[in-house]
Scaffold this active site. Structure first.
Site, PDB file in Angstrom:
ATOM      1  CE  LYS A 255      -3.180   2.714   2.913  1.00  0.00           C
ATOM      2  NZ  LYS A 255      -4.021   2.785   4.139  1.00  0.00           N
TER       3      LYS A 255
ATOM      4  CG  ASP B  74      -5.399   8.060   4.451  1.00  0.00           C
ATOM      5  OD1 ASP B  74      -6.327   8.658   3.860  1.00  0.00           O
ATOM      6  OD2 ASP B  74      -5.579   7.084   5.207  1.00  0.00           O
TER       7      ASP B  74
ATOM      8  CE  LYS C 234      -6.462   8.950   7.861  1.00  0.00           C
ATOM      9  NZ  LYS C 234      -7.091   7.890   8.650  1.00  0.00           N
TER      10      LYS C 234
ATOM     11  CG  ASP D 128      -1.779   5.408   4.748  1.00  0.00           C
ATOM     12  OD1 ASP D 128      -1.611   4.391   5.442  1.00  0.00           O
ATOM     13  OD2 ASP D 128      -2.884   5.731   4.253  1.00  0.00           O
TER      14      ASP D 128
ATOM     15  CG  ASP E  31      -9.786   7.661   6.531  1.00  0.00           C
ATOM     16  OD1 ASP E  31      -8.721   7.620   5.882  1.00  0.00           O
ATOM     17  OD2 ASP E  31      -9.835   7.886   7.754  1.00  0.00           O
TER      18      ASP E  31
ATOM     19  CD  GLU F 247      -6.598   5.321   2.374  1.00  0.00           C
ATOM     20  OE1 GLU F 247      -7.598   5.419   3.110  1.00  0.00           O
ATOM     21  OE2 GLU F 247      -5.444   5.145   2.817  1.00  0.00           O
TER      22      GLU F 247
ATOM     23  NE  ARG G 117     -10.680  -1.228   4.010  1.00  0.00           N
ATOM     24  CZ  ARG G 117     -11.233  -1.368   5.209  1.00  0.00           C
ATOM     25  NH1 ARG G 117     -12.399  -1.986   5.335  1.00  0.00           N
ATOM     26  NH2 ARG G 117     -10.615  -0.927   6.287  1.00  0.00           N
TER      27      ARG G 117
HETATM   28  N1  BES Z   1      -4.114   4.751   6.827  1.00  0.00           N
HETATM   29  C1  BES Z   1      -5.238   4.520   7.647  1.00  0.00           C
HETATM   30  C2  BES Z   1      -4.940   3.576   8.814  1.00  0.00           C
HETATM   31  C3  BES Z   1      -3.962   4.063   9.839  1.00  0.00           C
HETATM   32  C4  BES Z   1      -4.412   4.639  11.020  1.00  0.00           C
HETATM   33  C5  BES Z   1      -2.608   3.894   9.667  1.00  0.00           C
HETATM   34  C6  BES Z   1      -3.508   5.065  11.973  1.00  0.00           C
HETATM   35  C7  BES Z   1      -1.693   4.317  10.619  1.00  0.00           C
HETATM   36  C8  BES Z   1      -2.148   4.905  11.777  1.00  0.00           C
HETATM   37  C9  BES Z   1      -6.354   3.883   6.819  1.00  0.00           C
HETATM   38  O1  BES Z   1      -6.424   4.308   5.497  1.00  0.00           O
HETATM   39  C10 BES Z   1      -7.640   4.283   7.454  1.00  0.00           C
HETATM   40  O2  BES Z   1      -7.929   5.443   7.499  1.00  0.00           O
HETATM   41  N2  BES Z   1      -8.409   3.293   7.916  1.00  0.00           N
HETATM   42  C11 BES Z   1      -9.673   3.537   8.507  1.00  0.00           C
HETATM   43  C12 BES Z   1     -10.632   2.483   8.023  1.00  0.00           C
HETATM   44  C13 BES Z   1     -12.076   2.729   8.397  1.00  0.00           C
HETATM   45  C14 BES Z   1     -12.588   3.995   7.745  1.00  0.00           C
HETATM   46  C15 BES Z   1     -12.898   1.539   7.964  1.00  0.00           C
HETATM   47  C16 BES Z   1      -9.503   3.475  10.021  1.00  0.00           C
HETATM   48  O3  BES Z   1      -8.736   2.654  10.507  1.00  0.00           O
HETATM   49  O4  BES Z   1     -10.125   4.266  10.709  1.00  0.00           O
HETATM   50 ZN    ZN Z   2      -4.687   4.936   4.623  1.00  0.00          ZN
HETATM   51 MN    MN Z   3      -7.485   6.095   5.240  1.00  0.00          MN
END
Ligand code: BES
Ligand code: ZN
Ligand code: MN
Length: 502
Positions: free
Chosen positions: A269, A274, A281, A292, A351, A353, A355
């Protein structure tokens, strides 16, 4: 004064690894010696002669530390010589190898506080493999991301590892190989630490091209136009909100003596920043989302390390590079796209993204003829809640691959713990419009993310997913890592490739 032909020296002067063999070490009062105690025995001995009192004091200190009379390290001085003496103690949760890496890192850090020209780590009394662990701990701990500092950090003293004379060549080979791996970790950490507005997909792709081609790997990048034309809609959809267009990169290593019937594809990834997109966020610590793209950088770093080690196994890396930000062309919640394998996806949360872009990476891995796929991604905040900042999640439907990864990680000093890929939660991804949606809700977020990916894994491949969201970037210093990027996973993947090559 000193034993003849006592020991060869290995010089490491910061990152300029040069080693040479010398016949004797001439201890100087401008040196600081580092002696570690392994089960009460010193890691090495000072060349003999006039410094008998000094050597005696070192032994006495180790004995007292072994008895628990002294906690931490002790400074020992005699006849103008100085040494930092530190027993390798118990550390909850860390195995012996990790304690050695950490002890070397801590001892050398403490030594650097002292004014000296040279740090001489005495390591002639321990096996080669242990010497390598000490060098690894020191190297990982002395990494600095300095590109944006106006004042250069003060010049570190020369670092010398003094090893057994008879084993000079052998240890030299081991350390040379180790340094080539460690240089890959530096490359990954530099990329991950770089600010998001600098390291846009094109710039990251250029760095990857330079790095892979310098190591005789093939590299190919597919830009937005080609991705749109060929139906790689995961990347196109996520990248739509940004002027910095998405890229799918493929790097390949195929040695002539590759083991038949095995092709490991690493899928990374690479979200260069992000913001969350329209599902934006919160501002607090959003800056950390420059990390990210750690999965993609680590996949490339691991591939280069595998190639440098000349492992007899075919390995490729597929990296999905995009920037996730709001804009007037951004994907909207509720939008639907058709992924490369034909599955339709409703974007419930922009968010989630990672996957989405990985659907393309997994498809590409299948197209390359993967027998084994390992994807690496800073995929969910949920994995941090489940496993904390020190343990990464591993999920997959091939039990032996998952176990091999956990084991490889243990050897590398990188902890992975399996979470269940339980189909009972698959229904959380059901959608009323499309085949599935990209968010499974607040519960079991690591598992639903992996269940989403599973829908895009090519048939008949062993697959494992590594969620490195908590471990790729240290929010405060951790073990032998300073704050920032860790390259977590690189050394595990190298170990894994060794096992697949065997
Ligand atoms: N890049 C983030 C996950 C992340 C969070 C990485 C904290 C490092 C530190 C990912 O893209 C994300 O935002 N995931 C969401 C998924 C949710 C919206 C289903 C999350 O974990 O909140
Ligand atoms: Zn992300
Ligand atoms: Mn994200």
């Amino acid at each position: 004064m000193f034993h003849d032909g006592y020991k060869p020296l290995y010089f490491v002067t910061m990152r300029n690894w040069t080693w040479k063999s010398v016949d004797a070490i001439d201890p100087s009062t401008s040196d600081v010696f580092v002696v570690l105690g392994l089960e009460g025995l010193p890691s090495g001995e000072l060349p003999g002669g006039s410094s008998a009192i000094f050597r005696h004091k070192i032994k006495a200190s180790l004995e007292l530390q072994a008895l628990g009379e002294i906690k931490g390290f002790e400074w020992v001085e005699a006849e103008g010589f100085r040494a930092l003496v530190q027993a390798v103690g118990e550390k909850p949760g860390l195995d012996f190898s990790e304690r050695l890496r950490l002890a070397a890192a801590e001892a050398i850090k403490a030594t650097e506080q002292r004014k000296c020209d040279r740090i001489v780590l005495l390591a002639d009394q321990i096996p080669e493999a242990k010497v390598a662990l000490l060098l690894e701990g020191w190297w990982l701990s002395s990494y600095r991301f300095n590109s944006w500092k106006s004042k250069p950090s003060p010049k570190s003293p020369d670092f010398v590892v003094a090893v057994n004379h008879e084993k000079a060549e052998e240890i030299g080979e081991i350390l040379n190989h180790l340094v080539s791996v460690l240089e890959c970790t530096d490359w990954v950490r530099n990329a991950v630490n770089e600010p998001g507005s600098i390291l846009i997909p094109q710039v990251l792709a250029d760095r990857m091209e330079t790095f892979t081609q310098a190591n005789e790997l093939s590299w190919k990048a597919h830009g937005r136009h080609a991705l749109e034309r060929d139906g790689y809609h995961g990347l196109v959809t996520v990248g739509k909100g940004s002027d910095h267009e998405p890229i799918l990169g493929v790097a390949r290593y195929k040695p002539e003596n590759a083991k038949p019937g095995v092709h490991l594809v690493l899928v990374g990834k690479g979200v260069t920043f992000d913001t969350g997109g329209i599902s934006i966020k919160p501002a607090d610590r959003m800056w950390e989302m420059k990390n990210d793209m750690a999965g993609a950088a680590t996949a490339i770093g691991a591939l280069v390390a595998i190639a440098k080690a000349k492992l007899p196994v075919e390995v490729s890396a597929v990296v999905c590079l995009a920037e996730n930000r709001p804009g007037n062309r951004s994907v909207l919640p509720g939008d639907v796209f058709r992924a490369k394998n034909g599955t339709t996806v409703m974007v419930d949360n922009t968010d989630a993204e990672g996957r989405l872009i990985l659907t393309d990476g997994l498809w590409e891995a299948g197209d390359l003829g993967a027998t084994h796929i390992v994807d690496l991604a800073t995929l969910t905040g949920a994995v941090i809640r489940a496993l904390g900042p020190s343990i990464a999640g591993v999920l997959g439907d091939d039990e032996s691959l998952v176990e091999m990864i956990r084991l490889s990680g243990a050897i590398a000093g990188e902890k992975f713990w399996p979470l269940p890929l339980d189909a009972e939660y698959r229904s959380k991804l059901d959608d009323s419009v499309a085949d599935l949606k990209n968010s499974g809700g607040p519960e079991a977020g690591v598992i639903t993310a992996a269940l989403f990916l599973k829908e895009f894994v090519p048939a008949n491949t062993a697959w494992a997913h590594l969620d490195i969201a908590g471990t790729a970037f240290a929010t405060k210093s951790w073990k032998y890592y300073g704050e920032g990027a860790t390259a977590f996973g690189l050394r595990t993947l190298l170990e894994l490739a060794k096992r697949l090559a065997a």
